[in-house]
Design a protein around this motif. Structure first.
Motif, short mmCIF file in Angstrom:
data_model
loop_
_atom_site.label_atom_id
_atom_site.label_comp_id
_atom_site.label_asym_id
_atom_site.label_seq_id
_atom_site.Cartn_x
_atom_site.Cartn_y
_atom_site.Cartn_z
N ASN A 1 60.99 67.59 90.46
CA ASN A 1 59.98 66.67 91.32
C ASN A 1 61.18 65.59 91.85
OD1 ASN A 1 58.31 64.63 92.39
ND2 ASN A 1 56.78 64.52 90.85
N TYR A 2 61.36 65.56 92.85
CA TYR A 2 62.43 64.89 93.68
C TYR A 2 61.91 63.62 94.32
CZ TYR A 2 65.75 68.54 93.27
OH TYR A 2 66.75 69.63 92.84
N GLU A 3 60.57 63.56 94.54
CA GLU A 3 59.82 62.44 95.22
C GLU A 3 59.50 61.56 94.21
OE1 GLU A 3 60.11 62.48 98.55
OE2 GLU A 3 61.27 64.36 98.39
N ASN A 4 58.78 61.88 93.17
CA ASN A 4 58.25 60.91 92.27
C ASN A 4 58.71 61.31 90.81
OD1 ASN A 4 56.22 59.53 93.91
ND2 ASN A 4 55.75 61.65 94.25
N PRO A 5 60.12 61.09 90.55
CA PRO A 5 60.73 61.73 89.19
C PRO A 5 60.17 61.16 87.96
CG PRO A 5 62.31 60.25 90.52
CD PRO A 5 61.16 60.51 91.49
N LEU A 6 59.62 59.86 88.19
CA LEU A 6 58.91 58.92 87.14
C LEU A 6 57.64 59.62 86.53
CD1 LEU A 6 59.66 55.36 88.22
CD2 LEU A 6 60.98 56.67 86.78
N GLU A 7 57.06 60.35 87.26
CA GLU A 7 55.61 61.18 86.92
C GLU A 7 56.13 61.89 85.57
OE1 GLU A 7 53.78 62.73 90.22
OE2 GLU A 7 53.33 60.53 91.04
N ALA B 1 69.00 66.70 85.71
CA ALA B 1 69.27 66.45 84.06
C ALA B 1 68.01 66.37 83.28
CB ALA B 1 70.28 65.52 83.89
N ASN B 2 67.11 65.49 84.07
CA ASN B 2 66.06 65.19 83.27
C ASN B 2 65.00 66.31 83.14
OD1 ASN B 2 66.84 62.49 82.98
ND2 ASN B 2 65.78 61.41 84.44
N ALA B 3 64.90 67.09 84.24
CA ALA B 3 63.88 68.34 84.41
C ALA B 3 64.65 69.26 83.40
CB ALA B 3 64.23 68.79 85.76
N SER B 4 66.01 69.44 82.98
CA SER B 4 66.44 70.36 81.91
C SER B 4 66.14 69.61 80.71
CB SER B 4 67.86 70.30 82.15
OG SER B 4 68.35 70.75 83.48
N TYR B 5 66.07 68.47 80.32
CA TYR B 5 65.56 68.09 79.26
C TYR B 5 64.18 68.40 79.04
CZ TYR B 5 69.96 65.43 77.56
OH TYR B 5 71.29 65.15 77.07
N ARG B 6 63.22 68.13 80.10
CA ARG B 6 61.90 68.37 79.61
C ARG B 6 61.70 69.80 79.44
NH1 ARG B 6 61.42 64.80 83.77
NH2 ARG B 6 61.20 66.35 85.68
N SER B 7 62.50 70.92 80.15
CA SER B 7 62.51 72.13 79.66
C SER B 7 62.76 72.62 78.19
CB SER B 7 63.39 72.81 80.50
OG SER B 7 63.45 74.26 80.36
N VAL B 8 63.86 71.88 77.96
CA VAL B 8 64.33 72.00 76.48
C VAL B 8 62.94 71.53 75.58
CG1 VAL B 8 65.75 71.28 74.59
CG2 VAL B 8 66.66 71.78 76.69
N GLU B 9 62.26 70.44 75.73
CA GLU B 9 61.38 69.72 75.05
C GLU B 9 60.21 70.75 74.91
OE1 GLU B 9 60.89 66.08 76.82
OE2 GLU B 9 62.74 65.30 75.98
N THR B 10 59.63 71.46 76.12
CA THR B 10 58.52 72.08 76.27
C THR B 10 58.57 73.47 76.01
OG1 THR B 10 58.81 72.20 78.54
CG2 THR B 10 57.72 70.45 77.92
N GLY B 11 60.07 74.02 76.10
CA GLY B 11 60.15 75.30 76.02
C GLY B 11 59.84 76.27 77.20
N GLN B 12 59.74 75.46 78.43
CA GLN B 12 59.23 76.23 79.65
C GLN B 12 59.99 75.69 80.94
OE1 GLN B 12 55.14 74.66 79.85
NE2 GLN B 12 54.26 76.16 78.34
N ALA B 13 59.94 76.74 81.83
CA ALA B 13 60.44 76.51 83.26
C ALA B 13 59.82 75.16 83.67
CB ALA B 13 60.60 77.54 84.10
#
Length: 337
Positions: free
Chosen positions: A331-337, A315-327
């Motif tokens: 990152n499952y190992e370090n999701p806070l980065e 879900a967080n990766a999807s929000y980052r994609s929306v914000e950046t307009g990119q794929a």
């Protein structure tokens, strides 16, 4: 006989209480809700003791398992307390809306042997489950694509939006888990698009009402999730898998199987079940049974804490994609980065 304590006496808690009380393999020993009148009303209805403080539940050696159906911000803490008191826990999704809190919770319960099952009930839907079993058994050859359609019958009220933490963490998180379940391997890339197309309340508070997410695994399998906060024909819940030898599809459910034929057309059926409790009634019952089976047999959880963690990461990766307009690479190992 597995002895449950229920935390949370709202709409979903009431349904879980009814399922526990009606089942011959378990009993409901305690109910707690921060809103005392709610727990008292449900306690009176089910003939269950009402706890004035959750300590009464965690201090009671007669409690085998805790069913957490309280508000999302309390989930992680109640998971930790259940583990620390040696009680199995079945917790509604999500673990939390904040991945930092999920990571903290993960550290606190690390190494524990206590059963933890997260309430991703769609895995237990008979149709969805049979579809995934068919994929695993090779009925459609090599899996290539998964398509998930999930549309609510109508938008929620403003108060719900304000507490939900965003559509992708609240609604789509079920679909992220279902995607991982159906694909059978981890998603490595996410590309997401969202819009506000129709709901004025969502528009007012800067929320979305529509989303489409594309995902790819390391081996190249593709998944498409489409979401909407409204559907005029009811609660739209479909799962499709396409492979080298064919396709499997788990369809919507209607209140009856009647089909109508007349001068206006053919194959008319009832609108879909209106909402999630009706649509996934069997899934909720099966979820409870699988939890009890796992507890009694001492097996590993079929829907683990890590499954809940990874759904939130998607879900967080999807929000980052929306914000950046990119794929976005997940990152499952370090999701806070």
């Amino acid at each position: 006989m597995i002895r449950f304590a229920l935390i949370g006496a709202g709409r979903i808690g009431q349904m879980h209480a009814a399922n526990i009380v009606a089942h011959d393999r378990c009993s409901l020993n305690w109910i707690y809700d921060v809103h005392a009148p709610s727990s008292e009303a449900l306690g009176s209805k089910t003939g269950t003791k009402v706890a004035r403080d959750p300590d009464e539940i965690f201090d009671d050696a007669a409690v085998d398992a805790v069913f957490v159906a309280s508000s999302t911000p309390t989930h992680a803490d109640f998971i930790v307390r259940s583990v620390e008191s040696g009680k199995a826990v079945l917790c509604e999704k999500p673990i939390d809306l904040d991945i930092a809190k999920v990571e903290e919770c993960s550290k606190k319960i690390s190494g524990a042997k206590t059963l933890i099952q997260i309430g991703f009930n769609r895995r237990f839907d008979p149709g969805h489950g049979q579809l995934v079993e068919g994929v695993r058994n090779g009925e459609i050859g090599d899996l290539e694509q998964v398509i998930i359609s999930s549309r609510d019958p109508e938008p929620p009220p403003k108060a719900y939006y304000m507490a939900a933490g965003g559509m992708l963490r609240d609604m789509t998180i079920h679909d992220f888990d279902l995607a991982r379940f159906a694909l059978g391997e981890e998603v490595t890339q996410v590309s997401a698009f969202t819009s506000n197309l129709f709901d004025k309340v969502a528009q007012e508070i800067g929320e979305i009402d529509s989303a489409m997410i594309l995902m790819k695994t390391a081996s190249g399998k593709l998944c498409h999730i489409n979401n909407s906060r409204h559907a005029t024909y009811g609660y739209d819940q479909r799962l499709e898998a396409h492979g080298s030898l064919g396709m499997l599809r788990s369809e919507n459910r209607q209140p009856t199987s009647v089909e109508r034929f007349n001068a206006k057309g053919s194959h008319w059926r009832d609108a879909c079940e209106f909402f999630f409790i009706e649509r996934y009634r069997q899934a909720y019952l099966r979820q409870l049974e699988v939890f009890m089976d796992t507890f009694e047999q001492g097996k590993a959880s079929s829907v683990s804490f890590e499954d809940g963690r990874r759904a939130l990461i998607l879900a967080n990766a999807s929000y980052r994609s929306v914000e950046t307009g990119q794929a976005v690479t997940v990152n499952y190992e370090n999701p806070l980065e």
